[in-house]
Design a protein around this motif. Structure first.
Motif, PDB file in Angstrom:
ATOM      1  N   ALA A 103       0.847  -1.195   0.000  1.00  0.00           N
ATOM      2  CA  ALA A 103       0.000   0.000   0.000  1.00  0.00           C
ATOM      3  C   ALA A 103       0.880   1.242   0.000  1.00  0.00           C
ATOM      4  O   ALA A 103       2.060   1.194   0.365  1.00  0.00           O
ATOM      5  CB  ALA A 103      -0.901   0.003   1.231  1.00  0.00           C
ATOM      6  N   ALA A 122      -9.690  -2.764   1.857  1.00  0.00           N
ATOM      7  CA  ALA A 122      -8.310  -3.137   2.152  1.00  0.00           C
ATOM      8  C   ALA A 122      -8.235  -4.488   2.848  1.00  0.00           C
ATOM      9  O   ALA A 122      -7.394  -5.333   2.519  1.00  0.00           O
ATOM     10  CB  ALA A 122      -7.657  -2.057   3.011  1.00  0.00           C
ATOM     11  N   TYR A 131      -0.916  -5.498   0.940  1.00  0.00           N
ATOM     12  CA  TYR A 131      -0.844  -4.439   1.955  1.00  0.00           C
ATOM     13  C   TYR A 131      -0.204  -4.899   3.269  1.00  0.00           C
ATOM     14  O   TYR A 131      -0.674  -4.586   4.361  1.00  0.00           O
ATOM     15  CB  TYR A 131      -2.231  -3.873   2.250  1.00  0.00           C
ATOM     16  CG  TYR A 131      -2.951  -3.252   1.075  1.00  0.00           C
ATOM     17  CD1 TYR A 131      -2.314  -3.066  -0.158  1.00  0.00           C
ATOM     18  CD2 TYR A 131      -4.276  -2.845   1.187  1.00  0.00           C
ATOM     19  CE1 TYR A 131      -2.980  -2.500  -1.226  1.00  0.00           C
ATOM     20  CE2 TYR A 131      -4.950  -2.263   0.114  1.00  0.00           C
ATOM     21  CZ  TYR A 131      -4.293  -2.099  -1.090  1.00  0.00           C
ATOM     22  OH  TYR A 131      -4.967  -1.532  -2.145  1.00  0.00           O
ATOM     23  N   MET A 166      -2.012   4.824   3.115  1.00  0.00           N
ATOM     24  CA  MET A 166      -3.113   4.618   2.168  1.00  0.00           C
ATOM     25  C   MET A 166      -3.747   5.947   1.768  1.00  0.00           C
ATOM     26  O   MET A 166      -4.931   6.011   1.492  1.00  0.00           O
ATOM     27  CB  MET A 166      -4.185   3.691   2.766  1.00  0.00           C
ATOM     28  CG  MET A 166      -3.774   2.243   2.893  1.00  0.00           C
ATOM     29  SD  MET A 166      -5.042   1.240   3.751  1.00  0.00           S
ATOM     30  CE  MET A 166      -6.518   1.621   2.814  1.00  0.00           C
TER      31      MET A 166
END
Length: 228
Positions: A103, A122, A131, A166
């Motif tokens: 991310a 996510a 991520y 993010m």
């Protein structure tokens, strides 16, 4: 070239800020000729744009399965005017996003707190191993990279739990103040390197390969991964 009067073969374009893109379908059709349909889910595709502008965007597609960062990705970025900057953008967009499925670690104060919808999206892709460098807790004992925080061998890397990631200012945390995934400078922090290591080995040795933390740490001591 992109943005000019002539249409590029892959229909590349410039958007607002550093946003760039193209005709993903044409890019995939081109790639399938070289890779075959069966390998496209694991493919990292790079489109170099003939422009001196500074920009870059990676489009990451949901995978068919796996928990180690699968999913086709297409990274678009111009060649720019500076080789150092080009290398940094390539590492951020292609290696970080496209290959390791990391991310962004940068954040904008105006974006405020990460919304629940973004957290849900996510968490969904985190199930596929994406991520690994962000989390939604600031608890040093529960955060994804807790093992690195507790390992004295990583005490010189500036690891911690830093709020912002993010693109959101609050409600999401990253492992280091800076890395290639924040300001496009420096290298990958330990969780980022771990994600690269795992995906490399899974693709090389197959689904049966199993991650061993101590093997990963041993590579750090030999400086194989620390300067990827």
């Amino acid at each position: 070239g992109p943005g000019g009067s002539r249409k590029s073969a892959l229909e590349t374009f410039f958007g607002e800020g550093t946003l760039v893109g193209g005709n993903d379908e044409k890019v995939v059709d081109y790639a399938v000729k070289a890779l075959g349909e069966e390998r496209i889910d694991a493919a990292l595709l790079i489109v170099m744009m003939n422009s001196s502008k500074y920009a870059g965007t990676c489009y990451m597609y949901y995978p068919r399965g796996g928990d180690y960062g699968n999913g086709m990705s297409i990274s678009y970025f111009p060649i720019g005017t500076d080789e150092t900057a080009l290398g940094q953008v390539l590492c951020h967009e292609a290696c970080g996003h496209g290959f390791a499925k990391l991310a962004d670690e940068y954040a904008y104060e105006s974006y405020g707190t990460v919304p629940e919808s973004e957290k849900s999206s996510a968490k969904y892709v985190m199930g596929y191993g994406w991520y690994k460098n962000v989390d939604f807790t600031s608890d040093r004992l529960a955060v994804k990279w807790a093992k690195f925080l507790a390992d004295s061998r990583y005490s010189d890397e500036g690891l911690g739990v830093f709020e912002g990631g993010m693109t959101y200012w609050r409600g999401v945390w990253r492992p280091s103040e800076n890395s290639i995934m924040r300001h496009n400078t420096g290298g990958f922090n330990a969780p980022g390197r771990e994600a690269i290591y795992i995906r490399m080995h899974k693709l090389a040795f197959g689904e049966e390969w199993r991650y061993d933390y101590e093997d990963f740490v041993a590579l750090r001591r030999r400086d194989v991964i620390a300067h990827f």
